[in-house]
Design an enzyme around this catalytic site. Structure first.
Site, short mmCIF file in Angstrom:
data_model
loop_
_atom_site.label_atom_id
_atom_site.label_comp_id
_atom_site.label_asym_id
_atom_site.label_seq_id
_atom_site.Cartn_x
_atom_site.Cartn_y
_atom_site.Cartn_z
N HIS A 234 0.83 -1.20 0.00
CA HIS A 234 0.00 0.00 0.00
C HIS A 234 0.87 1.26 0.00
O HIS A 234 2.09 1.19 0.26
CB HIS A 234 -0.93 -0.01 1.21
N GLU B 62 1.23 3.79 2.03
CA GLU B 62 1.91 4.15 3.27
C GLU B 62 3.22 3.37 3.42
O GLU B 62 4.24 3.91 3.88
CB GLU B 62 1.01 3.87 4.48
N CYS C 125 -5.59 1.58 6.00
CA CYS C 125 -6.45 0.41 6.24
C CYS C 125 -6.25 -0.17 7.63
O CYS C 125 -5.24 0.07 8.29
CB CYS C 125 -6.24 -0.64 5.15
N ARG D 193 -11.89 1.79 -22.91
CA ARG D 193 -12.17 0.38 -22.62
C ARG D 193 -11.12 -0.21 -21.68
O ARG D 193 -11.45 -1.01 -20.80
CB ARG D 193 -12.21 -0.43 -23.92
N ASP E 276 -23.86 -5.70 -35.25
CA ASP E 276 -22.55 -5.06 -35.48
C ASP E 276 -21.39 -6.05 -35.34
O ASP E 276 -20.30 -5.80 -35.82
CB ASP E 276 -22.32 -3.92 -34.47
N GLY F 277 -26.97 -1.09 -27.69
CA GLY F 277 -27.55 -0.10 -28.58
C GLY F 277 -28.43 0.91 -27.86
O GLY F 277 -28.44 1.00 -26.63
N LEU G 28 -30.88 -0.32 -25.00
CA LEU G 28 -30.21 -0.66 -23.73
C LEU G 28 -29.77 0.63 -23.01
O LEU G 28 -30.04 0.81 -21.82
CB LEU G 28 -28.99 -1.55 -24.01
C1 AOF Z 1 -4.42 1.78 2.31
N1 AOF Z 1 -3.46 2.21 1.46
O1 AOF Z 1 -2.55 2.29 -0.57
C2 AOF Z 1 -4.60 1.18 -0.36
C3 AOF Z 1 -5.64 0.80 0.53
O2 AOF Z 1 -5.92 -6.77 -0.18
P1 AOF Z 1 -5.20 -5.52 0.26
O3 AOF Z 1 -4.34 -5.75 1.47
O4 AOF Z 1 -4.40 -4.88 -0.86
O5 AOF Z 1 -6.32 -4.46 0.74
C4 AOF Z 1 -7.17 -3.86 -0.18
C5 AOF Z 1 -8.04 -2.84 0.51
O6 AOF Z 1 -7.22 -1.89 1.20
C6 AOF Z 1 -8.89 -2.03 -0.46
O7 AOF Z 1 -10.16 -2.60 -0.65
C7 AOF Z 1 -9.00 -0.70 0.29
O8 AOF Z 1 -10.00 -0.75 1.27
C8 AOF Z 1 -7.64 -0.58 0.97
N2 AOF Z 1 -6.70 0.11 0.09
N3 AOF Z 1 -5.52 1.14 1.84
O9 AOF Z 1 -4.30 1.97 3.52
C9 AOF Z 1 -3.48 1.92 0.15
N4 AOF Z 1 -4.65 0.87 -1.68
ZN ZN Z 2 -3.18 -0.30 3.79
#
Ligand code: AOF
Ligand code: ZN
Length: 344
Positions: free
Chosen positions: A44, A46, A73, A182, A198, A282, A285
């Site tokens: 992540h 941090e 997190c 996309r 198409d 289309g 939808l």
């Molecule tokens: C953070 N810092 O840079 C991100 C976070 O499966 P994991 O461990 O990668 O956790 C994914 C979850 O963590 C994601 O759903 C979101 O809630 C959080 N993402 N959190 O502290 C980060 N990318």
């Molecule tokens: Zn995290």
């Protein structure tokens, strides 16, 4: 926080279904560490931020302020909780862009930090930080993907020629841009008639990056197997009433009732962890998404030099608000957001 958003964007194309996140450590007016979430499953923001601090600056970490665009997190996912890491490093001040709506976190990260005596300031550039992860936020708060409607029309508002014949409206540059779009979305949806008439391949061969999951409702399974969507080149989901079956990268997803088809499709996307959907046609939808107020963004490509005089009318929008116009040679692209949905 602006810098955190810039950093987060460096990973934006590789982190889905995770959010893009950026972090910076500031000591005495100087950035001593920076990091972002590079790719799904990896460290992540941090973690990368703290480990980027130079040896000589590591002594300043506890006295530094950590800026992060999303709440750190609190859970063990693919990686350990970032809030624990912040606490372990003795950091005393944390500034957060926005809360993480994911149920495993959703305030628990902030709570953990505060319980450890850390001063937390949350909601700095909150709107911008939510916007950065609009797909992730829509998915976790509404339990459905972020929905983008897209079509190309002539200057006189037609999307197909005379006898419903396929009409090539947008120019080559715009076509390439559409392939970039996309690659940015988790999935792409077209109706049965569009798949049949198409025969689109719904891939992103004109651009790099991930191919979206193709999705087509074919309720009574009448589409012939020689269509491009069955070419096994991409993950494909066929919504139908007859069977639930996986055949390589082709998934037949059974719907349970004839009412509320779109709602059932959205629920299936949620179960399949698809954070966003690009609806490419289309007209019928797309119009049903509009009529059910079930969309977040619309992108309309208008070829200003093409007039057919006859043919199929483009969908009629309601509740829309223009937020961007782009001109590419003969084509004008108008980007709209949903007024009510994006107000909250
Ligand atoms: C953070 N810092 O840079 C991100 C976070 O499966 P994991 O461990 O990668 O956790 C994914 C979850 O963590 C994601 O759903 C979101 O809630 C959080 N993402 N959190 O502290 C980060 N990318
Ligand atoms: Zn995290």
């Amino acid at each position: 926080m602006h810098r955190c958003i810039e950093l987060a964007l460096l990973g934006a194309e590789h982190v889905a279904p995770n959010p893009a996140v950026g972090a910076a450590l500031v000591y005495n007016g100087r950035i001593i560490g920076e990091g972002w979430h590079h790719a799904f499953g990896q460290a992540h923001a941090e973690v990368n931020c703290i480990s980027s601090v130079a040896e000589a600056d590591r002594q300043y970490i506890p006295a530094a302020t950590l800026y992060v665009s999303l709440e750190p997190c609190a859970h063990f996912g693919k990686t350990p909780p970032c809030s624990d890491l912040v606490i372990k490093n003795g950091i005393r001040n944390v500034v957060i862009g926005c809360r993480d709506p994911f149920t495993e976190v959703n305030g628990k990260g902030i709570e953990k930090l505060e319980k450890a005596g850390i001063t937390v300031l949350a909601g700095v550039l909150e709107k911008e930080c939510i916007q950065l992860n609009k797909r992730f936020f829509t998915f976790h708060t509404k339990h459905r993907p972020y929905i983008i409607l897209k079509w190309a029309q002539t200057a006189d508002g037609k999307i197909a020629g005379g006898e419903d014949a396929r009409l090539f409206i947008s120019n080559n540059y715009t076509n390439r841009l559409v392939h970039q779009w996309r690659s940015q979305e988790a999935s792409i949806l077209v109706g049965t008639e569009t798949a049949l008439q198409d025969d689109p391949s719904l891939d992103n061969r004109l651009w790099v990056g991930n191919a979206p999951v193709r999705m087509v409702p074919d309720l009574s399974l009448r589409l012939p197997q020689n269509l491009q969507i069955f070419n096994r080149q991409q993950q494909t989901v066929i919504f139908n009433f007859l069977k639930e079956e996986t055949d390589g990268n082709l998934f037949y997803c059974r719907l349970i009732k004839e009412e509320n088809i779109l709602e059932q499709v959205m629920n299936a996307c949620y179960r399949l962890n698809l954070l966003s959907i690009l609806v490419e046609g289309g007209v019928r939808l797309i119009q049903s998404f509009i009529d059910q107020n079930l969309w977040d963004e619309t992108r309309i490509i208008t070829n200003e030099e093409l007039i057919t005089g006859k043919g199929l009318d483009a969908p009629v929008m309601t509740g829309h608000q223009l937020f961007k116009i782009e001109k590419i040679s003969s084509d004008t692209i108008r980007y709209y957001k949903h007024k009510q949905i994006n107000q909250q």
